[in-house]
Design an enzyme around this catalytic site. Structure first.
Site, PDB file in Angstrom:
ATOM      1  N   LYS A  86       3.967   8.507   9.061  1.00 17.76           N
ATOM      2  CA  LYS A  86       3.882   8.114  10.268  1.00 17.76           C
ATOM      3  C   LYS A  86       4.630   8.519  11.473  1.00 17.76           C
ATOM      4  O   LYS A  86       4.592   9.670  11.940  1.00 17.76           O
ATOM      5  CB  LYS A  86       3.679   6.619  10.023  1.00 17.76           C
ATOM      6  CG  LYS A  86       2.512   6.111   9.155  1.00 17.76           C
ATOM      7  CD  LYS A  86       1.929   4.828   9.107  1.00 17.76           C
ATOM      8  CE  LYS A  86       0.581   4.883   8.270  1.00 17.76           C
ATOM      9  NZ  LYS A  86       0.776   3.876   7.135  1.00 17.76           N
ATOM     10  N   TYR A 140       0.875  -1.275  -0.024  1.00 18.38           N
ATOM     11  CA  TYR A 140      -0.019   0.235  -0.104  1.00 18.38           C
ATOM     12  C   TYR A 140       0.795   1.411  -0.279  1.00 18.38           C
ATOM     13  O   TYR A 140       2.009   1.379   0.764  1.00 18.38           O
ATOM     14  CB  TYR A 140      -1.046   0.118   1.335  1.00 18.38           C
ATOM     15  CG  TYR A 140      -1.671   1.128   1.254  1.00 18.38           C
ATOM     16  CD1 TYR A 140      -2.869   1.453   0.336  1.00 18.38           C
ATOM     17  CD2 TYR A 140      -1.606   2.044   2.278  1.00 18.38           C
ATOM     18  CE1 TYR A 140      -3.931   2.474   0.520  1.00 18.38           C
ATOM     19  CE2 TYR A 140      -2.527   3.365   2.433  1.00 18.38           C
ATOM     20  CZ  TYR A 140      -3.507   3.526   1.594  1.00 18.38           C
ATOM     21  OH  TYR A 140      -3.983   4.453   1.726  1.00 18.38           O
ATOM     22  N   ASP A 159       9.113   2.838  -0.010  1.00 16.61           N
ATOM     23  CA  ASP A 159       7.996   3.521   0.713  1.00 16.61           C
ATOM     24  C   ASP A 159       8.318   3.068   2.261  1.00 16.61           C
ATOM     25  O   ASP A 159       8.052   1.821   2.619  1.00 16.61           O
ATOM     26  CB  ASP A 159       6.988   3.109   0.129  1.00 16.61           C
ATOM     27  CG  ASP A 159       5.641   3.790   1.222  1.00 16.61           C
ATOM     28  OD1 ASP A 159       6.089   4.317   2.140  1.00 16.61           O
ATOM     29  OD2 ASP A 159       4.384   3.709   0.490  1.00 16.61           O
TER      30      ASP A 159
END
Ligand SMILES: *Cc1c(COP(=O)(O)O)cnc(C)c1O
Length: 432
Positions: free
Chosen positions: A267, A144, A239
């Site tokens: 995050k 994702y 990522d």
């Protein structure tokens, strides 16, 4: 477990918010339930509006590596807030945070702050396309990378939960430009490079996949991707929105000794506030406006509250022993869960990479998205419900990781293991 107030609020929410939530997985649909509404959190514990207390393994899906409402972070945000919450102008803390990121990641020479992981990835792929003058992107099934159009193809996480190959509303012409291959499959990637010579702008990958549950890379996998990208002059994008500052301070790339060309962070780097980053080689990053022709901007980018929180978090993460502590707690959890499963004769596989782990209901190893989809979602649902009842707050989806924080105590971990044992035992009893 009381749920009156949450249920009432969910009803109200559904009238004015699509699905009652502002991000799909929060709706608990993947586990066939309705959500609890959170009131507050402290350390590793979280309370819902009905007053139920849980040990939290969601950690806002990764950012809360210090636990919730850490005093140093709260104080940094409080102080920043008194000086103004947003200026839309340059500040010193942005420079400090950029310097911190550049010194943490060997492969990052320059960095730009954005407000979400989605934006970081969107910018990285735009840069890769501009740098190479090519259009095609390669991503791995079940990884994702946020919800930008090009990345909503075989996207894991919430998208997988809904069983969608790609999102509606993504033009087919654009979706065609994203090629997906299985994770941990060097040959599949090799084949794509051969089939599309000089056309692949970039390969994007979660160096440790964590949005189909946790799936670590096989030995040599990331090295092989690095080599192919170099050989074919494609941009390698790591990522590290989950793994950055979590797998290690310098991200997964520091563990595997691989330099990505571009790295996406989010995050943890946001300290629990909306802040993320994209960084990498100077020659690629300098394509960004105002220096270069690649446009990218943001009203709240480098927001003062967020940068204050980030700097407070990164300072603590640089203290000695922090990652060792996370490893100890997480290893204890893994070992205890396996023991609980063995004692209750439940077939599970745990994939763990440092402080992220997943419990898969299967007796076979899980190395890619196909393996994940073969696991029992029925058992996961019942396991989840039992854990919630027992005060353990897991991500409400079989496609997500458990996040261990520095605020978890051995007592929290042991209570969790006991609850898991009860849950496993329940699964077996009700099975017959
Ligand atoms: C969460 C996540 C994103 C998206 O970040 P948002 O801040 O939710 O937009 C991108 N990539 C990975 C690997 C993620 O886990």
């Amino acid at each position: 477990m009381r749920k009156n107030l949450s249920d009432k609020l969910f009803e109200r929410a559904c009238r004015v918010i699509p699905g009652g939530v502002n991000s799909p997985v929060r709706a608990f649909r993947g586990v066939g339930l309705t959500p609890v509404f959170i009131d507050r959190a402290a350390g590793a514990h979280i309370w819902d509006i009905d007053g139920n207390e849980y040990i939290d393994y969601v950690g806002s899906w990764g950012p809360m590596i210090l636990g919730h409402a850490h005093p140093a972070v709260v104080e940094a945000v409080r102080q920043a807030a008194t000086k103004g919450t947003s200026f839309g102008a340059a500040t010193e803390n942005e420079v400090k945070l950029a310097e911190a990121v550049v010194s943490a990641f060997e492969s990052i020479e320059k960095v730009r702050l954005v407000s979400s992981g989605t934006e970081a990835v969107m910018t990285a792929i735009r840069l890769a396309r501009a740098f190479t003058g090519r259009d095609l992107l390669v991503k791995m099934d079940g990884c994702y990378h946020g919800h930008s159009d090009s990345m909503l193809v075989q996207a894991g996480s919430g998208v997988a939960e809904l069983g969608l190959p790609a999102s509606a509303g993504v033009p087919a012409d654009l979706a065609k430009k994203t090629i997906t291959v299985p994770y941990n499959d060097v040959q599949a990637l090799q084949t794509v490079f051969e089939k599309y010579p000089h056309q692949i702008a970039g390969v994007i990958v979660e160096p440790i996949a964590a949005n189909m549950g946790v799936v670590p890379p096989k030995d040599g996998y990331l090295q092989a991707i690095r080599q192919m990208c170099t050989e074919h002059k494609s941009v390698l994008i790591f990522d590290e929105v989950i793994t950055g500052f979590r797998a290690a301070y310098g991200g997964a790339q520091s563990l595997f000794h691989i330099s990505a060309d571009l790295t996406c962070l989010g995050k943890i780097v946001g300290g629990g506030l909306p802040c993320a980053a994209v960084g990498g080689r100077k020659e690629i990053m300098d394509l960004l406006a105002p220096l270069g022709p690649v446009y990218q901007a943001g009203t709240l980018s480098g927001n003062p509250l967020a940068t204050a929180a980030s700097l407070a978090v990164l300072e603590i993460l640089q203290k000695p022993g922090v990652y060792e502590q996370l490893e100890l707690l997480s290893a204890r959890l893994e070992k205890g869960l396996y023991e609980a499963a063995r004692k209750s004769r439940t077939a599970i596989q745990i994939n763990r990479a440092g402080s992220i782990l997943s419990v898969f209901f299967t007796d076979k190893p899980v190395n890619n998205f196909e393996d994940v989809q073969r696991c029992s979602s029925r058992l996961f649902k019942r396991f989840f419900a039992s854990m919630l009842q027992q005060g353990i707050y897991l991500a409400p989806s079989a496609y997500e990781a458990w996040f261990v924080s520095l605020a978890h105590t051995e007592r929290d971990i042991d209570r969790t293991i006991q609850a898991a044992y009860n849950a496993f035992t329940d699964l077996n009893t009700n099975e017959t």
